[in-house]
Design an enzyme around this catalytic site. Structure first.
Site, PDB file in Angstrom:
ATOM      1  N   TRP A 181       0.812  -1.222   0.000  1.00  0.00           N
ATOM      2  CA  TRP A 181       0.000   0.000   0.000  1.00  0.00           C
ATOM      3  C   TRP A 181       0.836   1.258   0.000  1.00  0.00           C
ATOM      4  CZ3 TRP A 181      -4.337  -0.127  -2.166  1.00  0.00           C
ATOM      5  CH2 TRP A 181      -5.128  -1.285  -2.104  1.00  0.00           C
ATOM      6  N   LYS A 210     -13.060  -0.917   6.621  1.00  0.00           N
ATOM      7  CA  LYS A 210     -12.459  -1.901   7.534  1.00  0.00           C
ATOM      8  C   LYS A 210     -12.971  -1.645   8.955  1.00  0.00           C
ATOM      9  CE  LYS A 210      -8.719  -1.539   4.328  1.00  0.00           C
ATOM     10  NZ  LYS A 210      -8.774  -2.783   3.557  1.00  0.00           N
ATOM     11  N   ASP A 217      -1.479   6.874   6.252  1.00  0.00           N
ATOM     12  CA  ASP A 217      -2.576   6.101   5.679  1.00  0.00           C
ATOM     13  C   ASP A 217      -2.997   5.061   6.717  1.00  0.00           C
ATOM     14  OD1 ASP A 217      -4.279   4.358   4.438  1.00  0.00           O
ATOM     15  OD2 ASP A 217      -2.893   3.792   2.823  1.00  0.00           O
TER      16      ASP A 217
END
Ligand SMILES: Cc1ncc(COP(=O)(O)O)c(C=O)c1O
Length: 372
Positions: A113, A207, A183
């Site tokens: 990511w 999430k 992030d």
């Protein structure tokens, strides 16, 4: 008998959902959504059918922001935004809004990511990668003392939890006057944070926050003023702050569910409670891996093993398909690893009860006994 979630306390038999996202939501939240779906607060309308500029929806928005501010103790000089485009659009918005002309942006590369964030930022601004986990084969986090100098950078971006590699920083990087950007897509709401250490935090909702469709952004207000002149209004934090994240029609249903999740986290005891549970859940699964005598493997440096996403391999690859098949039959769902790395991955977000970690660990021991 069908396997289903039948109560807020998880009656037997149950299905456990280990998806990395969109992920499971707290059962009491889902039940509330179900109860209110056709008639929100006695209005006779579903929240899905309610205008985003009505007072009814406005209350939902205000409450969500208030609960988020209480949970993280967000100072007033930070704005809270709920923006469309997921975490991936934030890869771009961060670079477009926070970069300064002629000044590099700094990124830490710790896996899949962060690499995505770097690639997206590079499309719009110069990027300097100041540290990389590549030499550690993305099984650890580069020590802060070994990072290249970034003291002149416009900001420093890192990924505190790598959802696919299963690595979680065990420290918040010290950046002095350089704005720290994180992030937090896969670790938001999982522990208290000193918000003042950060310039900007963002997280895709799907999430720990709610269903897909929004990204949470917490941004220091002065940083929101920096956007380059050519930045389109829709992509400017300043404009979104001015419009209450409603420059256009937002995904109202997602926002509503996020509000319920934030209220649920507060009822459960807040971020300290979430942190305690995350530690307890992940310990159970890591113990099952480490006590298996090599039947299961997780090669991540133990100091930075993720509490949220636990990838592991079986000692014989051919057993993985069997493991996943039998787990599915046993009601342990969505355990396949990300397509980029394969193997097995258990995501244990806030909504996962301790029983879900115990059920998985028990299944793993049984499977190893029969197939070892
Ligand atoms: C750490 C992290 N960042 C970014 C993303 C991308 O999120 P989105 O699909 O909302 O763009 C994900 C998705 O799983 C993620 O785990």
């Amino acid at each position: 008998m069908s396997k289903a979630r039948v109560s807020g306390t998880w009656d037997e038999p149950v299905v456990f959902n280990y998806s990395a996202g969109p992920a499971m939501l707290p059962a009491p939240v889902m039940q509330r959504v179900q109860a209110e779906l056709l008639d929100y607060a006695g209005s006779g309308l579903s929240i899905m059918e309610t205008g985003h500029r009505t007072s009814g929806f406005g209350e939902i928005v205000e409450r969500a922001e208030r609960d988020l501010r209480v949970l993280y103790d967000v100072p007033e000089d930070y704005a809270v935004l709920f923006l469309q485009g997921g975490a991936s659009l934030q890869f771009l918005m961060v670079a477009m809004n926070l970069a300064r002309p002629g000044v590099p942006t700094a990124y830490v590369d710790t896996g899949y990511w962060s690499a995505k964030a770097i690639a997206a930022a590079r499309e719009v601004r110069p990027v300097k990668v100041v540290a990389s986990g590549a030499a550690l084969h993305y099984r650890g986090v580069p020590q802060r003392s070994q990072w290249a100098d970034f003291s002149t950078a416009a900001y420093l971006h890192y990924t505190p939890n790598e959802t696919i590699h299963g690595i979680e920083f065990d420290y918040i990087p010290e950046t002095d006057d350089v704005a720290l950007v994180a992030d937090m897509s896969s670790c938001i709401l999982s522990r208290p944070l000193p918000i003042r250490r950060f310039g900007l935090i963002y997280a895709g909702a799907q999430k720990n926050l709610g269903p897909t469709g929004l990204a949470l952004v917490i941004v220091r207000r002065d940083l929101a003023e920096r956007a380059a002149a050519e930045t389109p209004a829709l992509l400017r934090y300043r404009d979104q702050i001015g419009a209450g994240s409603m420059l256009n029609t937002p995904p109202t249903f997602t926002w509503y569910v996020i509000g319920l999740v934030l209220a649920w986290v507060r009822e459960q005891g807040g971020l300290e409670a979430m942190a305690r549970r995350a530690a307890a859940r992940s310990r159970i699964v890591y113990e099952a891996i480490d006590a298996s005598g090599g039947f299961y493997r997780n090669a991540i440096d133990p100091a930075v093993r993720s509490r949220m996403n636990i990838p592991f391999q079986l000692h014989e690859e051919r057993l993985e398909a069997k493991f996943l098949r039998e787990a599915e039959t046993a009601g342990l769902k969505q355990l396949a690893g990300h397509r980029a790395v394969g193997g097995v991955r258990a995501s244990l977000y806030n909504a996962m009860p301790l029983a879900g970690a115990e059920a998985l660990a028990g299944f793993m021991r049984e499977f190893a006994r029969h197939n070892g």
